[in-house]
Design an enzyme around this catalytic site. Structure first.
Site, PDB file in Angstrom:
ATOM      1  N   ASP A   1      -4.209  -2.480   3.879  1.00  9.88           N
ATOM      2  CA  ASP A   1      -4.382  -1.650   2.686  1.00  9.88           C
ATOM      3  C   ASP A   1      -5.404  -0.546   2.908  1.00  9.88           C
ATOM      4  O   ASP A   1      -5.435   0.445   2.190  1.00  9.88           O
ATOM      5  CB  ASP A   1      -4.787  -2.523   1.500  1.00  9.88           C
ATOM      6  CG  ASP A   1      -3.631  -3.428   1.137  1.00  9.88           C
ATOM      7  OD1 ASP A   1      -3.443  -4.454   1.814  1.00  9.88           O
ATOM      8  OD2 ASP A   1      -2.872  -3.063   0.221  1.00  9.88           O
TER       9      ASP A   1
ATOM     10  N   ALA B   1       0.797  -1.234   0.000  1.00  6.39           N
ATOM     11  CA  ALA B   1       0.000   0.000   0.000  1.00  6.39           C
ATOM     12  C   ALA B   1       0.836   1.294   0.000  1.00  6.39           C
ATOM     13  O   ALA B   1       0.650   2.158  -0.867  1.00  6.39           O
ATOM     14  CB  ALA B   1      -0.975  -0.049   1.170  1.00  6.39           C
TER      15      ALA B   1
HETATM   16  O1  MRU Z   1      -1.413  -7.138  -3.381  1.00  3.33           O
HETATM   17  P1  MRU Z   1      -0.260  -6.599  -2.578  1.00  3.33           P
HETATM   18  O2  MRU Z   1       0.934  -7.480  -2.598  1.00  3.33           O
HETATM   19  O3  MRU Z   1       0.049  -5.164  -2.918  1.00  3.33           O
HETATM   20  O4  MRU Z   1      -0.848  -6.613  -1.101  1.00  3.33           O
HETATM   21  C1  MRU Z   1      -0.085  -6.066  -0.082  1.00  3.33           C
HETATM   22  C2  MRU Z   1      -0.643  -6.284   1.260  1.00  3.33           C
HETATM   23  O5  MRU Z   1      -1.717  -6.805   1.453  1.00  3.33           O
HETATM   24  C3  MRU Z   1       0.148  -5.707   2.373  1.00  3.33           C
HETATM   25  O6  MRU Z   1       0.027  -6.479   3.534  1.00  3.33           O
HETATM   26  C4  MRU Z   1      -0.377  -4.285   2.640  1.00  3.33           C
HETATM   27  O7  MRU Z   1      -0.333  -3.543   1.453  1.00  3.33           O
HETATM   28  C5  MRU Z   1       0.398  -3.602   3.672  1.00  3.33           C
HETATM   29  S1  MRU Z   1       1.967  -3.088   3.071  1.00  3.33           S
HETATM   30  C6  MRU Z   1       2.787  -2.223   4.241  1.00  3.33           C
END
Ligand code: MRU
Length: 352
Positions: A242, A54
């Site tokens: 997110d 995120a």
């Molecule tokens: O689909 P992604 O790999 O972007 O998903 C990321 C996540 O779910 C993370 O746990 C979230 O973005 C937190 S990142 C600090």
């Protein structure tokens, strides 16, 4: 993060104002970097997940706007580029948050100043992200330290899901920052790393990060967490997010909710570590209101990895033409969340 013996960031600004990102597609097998110079490249890097997580996609999108105003600083071009970038991924609110920061600073600016201001603002987002994650790390460290001291200085077993480490941010990470700080402070931590199907961010990215930092870890299947918790092998869960709603519903990578349910049933504390930019105060009920990204079927039907000849390859795992549903995220209701760790401290939530 230390990579190849040097202190690096997941996103670095080059002297000519381009953005150098660590390309996550070939990790952990190959470390390669890509230079982004256009809004289109920034958008592709986000949609194709060369970069992810995120906070980091927010930063990359902000640089997409820097490149857009470098080409053409007009209001029209700004607004078109904003719309183009904001729809690249729907669930993580940090993307819109970063673009709104850029918009609020740039639109009141004279057109002639916009590029310089855009570049400075986007650079500032990187600096703030790193400081924020360090603060999250320090507050999370206190929780780990407390557990360690209250449990006869036994190693602390932490379960995490997906990747919320330095690869998902400019540096340090959110969920992994407390773990790095605990490790660096000499507290023995052991991390249960969920592989995180279908893209395997845990197996490929979190395992890479933790190993690279020398943190003791064990890779597990996504379904193993409940079993481990029933046997007293997990002291706490820490995940990233997110989007977090006003009341504390936590949206994170698909499968997080099931971990929270198992943690609740076994009285294992369940924490989300997030920057304040991950809060969406316009939403209350995350299950009803957060848009959940659905991704390509091939993420489930195909697997990529390294062959015994050392080549990167993709294979099809399933029969061809299967009907597939690939939800990227789920929502853990606030009642299952023990607390949310932000750069301002730990906010405890009433679990029920
Ligand atoms: O689909 P992604 O790999 O972007 O998903 C990321 C996540 O779910 C993370 O746990 C979230 O973005 C937190 S990142 C600090």
């Amino acid at each position: 993060m230390i990579l190849d013996g040097k202190w690096r960031q997941s996103a670095e600004v080059t002297p000519d104002g381009s953005l150098l990102i660590l390309d996550q597609r070939d990790l952990p097998h190959r470390i390669s970097w890509v230079t982004l110079t256009t809004p289109e490249q920034a958008a592709t890097a986000i949609t194709e997940m060369w970069t992810r997580g995120a906070p980091l996609i927010g930063i990359v999108a902000a640089f997409g706007l820097v490149f857009a105003v470098r080409n053409n600083p007009s209001d029209d071009n700004f607004n078109t580029s904003y719309q183009y970038l904001v729809q690249t991924r729907p669930t993580a609110i940090n993307l819109a948050w970063a673009l709104n920061r850029m918009r609020d600073v740039l639109l009141p600016c004279p057109v002639s100043d916009r590029y310089a201001v855009a570049l400075e603002t986007a650079k500032q987002l990187i600096i703030e992200d790193i400081e924020t994650n360090k603060a999250i790390g320090r507050y999370g460290l206190e929780l780990i330290k407390k557990h360690f001291q209250q449990h006869n200085h036994k190693p602390v077993n932490i379960l995490t899901h997906c990747n919320a480490g330095w690869l998902a941010t400019a540096d340090w990470g959110t969920a992994l920052a407390p773990i790095y700080m605990a490790h660096d402070a000499g507290i023995p931590v052991h991390v249960w790393v969920d592989e995180t199907r279908p893209r395997n961010q845990g197996a490929l990215l979190t395992a890479f990060e933790l190993t690279n930092h020398g943190v003791h870890m064990t890779l597990i299947t996504d379904n193993a967490g409940g079993h481990l918790m029933q046997h007293g092998l997990v002291d706490m869960c820490i995940v990233g997010a997110d989007r977090v709603t006003k009341r504390g519903d936590v949206c994170n990578k698909i499968g997080t909710y099931l971990k929270a349910l198992a943690a609740f049933d076994n009285q294992v504390p369940f924490y989300a570590a997030v920057p304040l930019s991950t809060f969406d105060h316009s939403l209350e009920d995350g299950v009803k209101e957060i848009p959940i990204e659905e991704r390509a079927a091939s993420e489930i039907t195909h697997l990529s990895g390294m062959t015994s000849q050392g080549e990167l390859a993709e294979i099809r795992l399933t029969l061809e033409g299967l009907r597939v549903a690939n939800y990227g995220f789920d929502v853990t209701p606030a009642r299952l969340v023990t607390g949310i760790i932000t750069e301002r401290g730990m906010r405890a939530l009433p679990t029920s």
